[in-house]
Motif scaffolding. Sequence first.
Motif, PDB file in Angstrom:
ATOM      1  N   LEU A 152      63.689  -1.878 -34.866  1.00 26.97           N
ATOM      2  CA  LEU A 152      64.298  -0.599 -34.516  1.00 26.97           C
ATOM      3  C   LEU A 152      64.253   0.366 -35.695  1.00 26.97           C
ATOM      4  CD1 LEU A 152      67.277   0.063 -32.297  1.00 26.97           C
ATOM      5  CD2 LEU A 152      67.372   0.983 -34.615  1.00 26.97           C
ATOM      6  N   ARG A 163      65.525   7.210 -28.565  1.00 26.05           N
ATOM      7  CA  ARG A 163      66.547   6.456 -27.839  1.00 26.05           C
ATOM      8  C   ARG A 163      65.904   5.151 -27.377  1.00 26.05           C
ATOM      9  NH1 ARG A 163      71.085   8.599 -29.110  1.00 26.05           N
ATOM     10  NH2 ARG A 163      72.015   7.587 -27.283  1.00 26.05           N
ATOM     11  N   LYS A 165      65.981   1.229 -25.167  1.00 26.82           N
ATOM     12  CA  LYS A 165      66.425   0.202 -24.231  1.00 26.82           C
ATOM     13  C   LYS A 165      66.119  -1.129 -24.907  1.00 26.82           C
ATOM     14  CE  LYS A 165      65.103  -1.844 -19.804  1.00 26.82           C
ATOM     15  NZ  LYS A 165      64.230  -1.701 -18.620  1.00 26.82           N
ATOM     16  N   LEU A 166      67.148  -1.895 -25.220  1.00 27.30           N
ATOM     17  CA  LEU A 166      66.977  -3.118 -25.990  1.00 27.30           C
ATOM     18  C   LEU A 166      67.233  -4.348 -25.127  1.00 27.30           C
ATOM     19  CD1 LEU A 166      68.822  -2.131 -29.301  1.00 27.30           C
ATOM     20  CD2 LEU A 166      66.389  -1.885 -28.737  1.00 27.30           C
ATOM     21  N   LEU A 180      73.762  -1.873 -34.681  1.00 27.90           N
ATOM     22  CA  LEU A 180      73.049  -1.128 -33.640  1.00 27.90           C
ATOM     23  C   LEU A 180      73.902   0.032 -33.120  1.00 27.90           C
ATOM     24  CD1 LEU A 180      71.511  -4.117 -31.643  1.00 27.90           C
ATOM     25  CD2 LEU A 180      70.226  -2.385 -32.914  1.00 27.90           C
ATOM     26  N   VAL A 186      71.198   3.631 -28.760  1.00 28.36           N
ATOM     27  CA  VAL A 186      70.979   2.667 -27.684  1.00 28.36           C
ATOM     28  C   VAL A 186      71.518   3.230 -26.374  1.00 28.36           C
ATOM     29  CG1 VAL A 186      71.383   0.320 -26.874  1.00 28.36           C
ATOM     30  CG2 VAL A 186      71.130   0.770 -29.327  1.00 28.36           C
ATOM     31  N   VAL A 189      70.823  -1.622 -22.241  1.00 32.80           N
ATOM     32  CA  VAL A 189      70.568  -2.995 -22.680  1.00 32.80           C
ATOM     33  C   VAL A 189      70.119  -3.790 -21.457  1.00 32.80           C
ATOM     34  CG1 VAL A 189      72.046  -3.036 -24.718  1.00 32.80           C
ATOM     35  CG2 VAL A 189      73.053  -3.442 -22.469  1.00 32.80           C
ATOM     36  N   ALA A 219      76.437   2.432 -22.746  1.00 31.84           N
ATOM     37  CA  ALA A 219      75.054   2.074 -22.393  1.00 31.84           C
ATOM     38  C   ALA A 219      74.997   1.479 -20.988  1.00 31.84           C
ATOM     39  CB  ALA A 219      74.498   1.069 -23.393  1.00 31.84           C
TER      40      ALA A 219
END
Length: 351
Positions: A152, A163, A165-166, A180, A186, A189, A219
């Motif tokens: 990241l 931005r 999406k993890l 994070l 973020v 997720v 998120a």
Amino acid sequence: MSALWERVAGLALEIEDYALERLERDVSSDFTRVSTVLRFRGGDGHEGLGEDVSYDAEDQAALQNAGPVLPLAGSWTLESFCDHLATLDLWPEPARHDASRQYRVWAYESAALDLALRQAGVPLHEALGRELSPVRFVVSLRLGEPATMAPLRARLDRYPGLRFKLDPTPSWDDALVAELVQTGAVDSVDLKGLYKGSVVDNPPDPVLYRRVAEGFPHAWIEDPAITDETWPALEPHRDRITWDANIHSVDDVNGLPFAPKMVNIKPSRLGGLRPLFTAYEHCEQHGIGMYGGGQFELGVGRGQIQHLASLFHPDGPNDTAPAGYNAVDPDDGLPESPLPVAASATGFRWG
């Protein structure tokens, strides 16, 4: 019949022949992505493009080795072509995963749509009667195993406005989540709790779910596995739960455990133009937010999902970043969010 589908179903489509092109690239999720571009050629010199995003390299090799053997040449409407396609076996070898069958249908139908629009001399937004808007996007990223901030940070240092999406994994601890959160970058997720027998399987873990849900209070939480053990951690955050891997049709949206605020409408996962347009209409009519998702497209397929995001959900947390962000080491100078409108003057292309 879908009103959107009716607007394009009658488009004339002339196919002379078609060709296949192999694409290959190492991507950030630590695998080599292979895809196939379908190139439909009309007798008037126009071409229509689509991309098969089936994940198994062996499936792609079988398609490419077989060559352009399907009986697609002829004079059609877009609707009659799609009906004809449904009668054909698109797989020289059996698909290694059932979901890949939908991905391949999407490749052929999107190429047909592109060619039909080009032969008609109109762009998709005009044919559908919709407005184009700049596209907000997120970058989908895994943080390695054990997870670290390095992937990241490597992107944020170069593109501070990104931005993400993890994909949380069991190695995420409180310290990593806190670091994070401090980035403020973020947006969603992806727990990947619905995958079975894939390289990204992530078994349900109530401790991880609670850590993520509470750690990222704003998120979106995608694809949790809802069990007796995980629901206590998820229930306070149900308005932020969204779905992807199980959305193949409107029936799947209606069959969710509870009415969603948001869903990922992924064109290749729905498989064809008719179910895709039906899903767009259903979500709009029922006040369900939408965003788009990528499949590590390497060619025209990435622009096509950006095009659809521009028409149907430009402000969602679209997992439709320019493909360069999926590289192991992204280049400098990539487009930043929001993507400006870049629809082609005719056809189903972007950029």
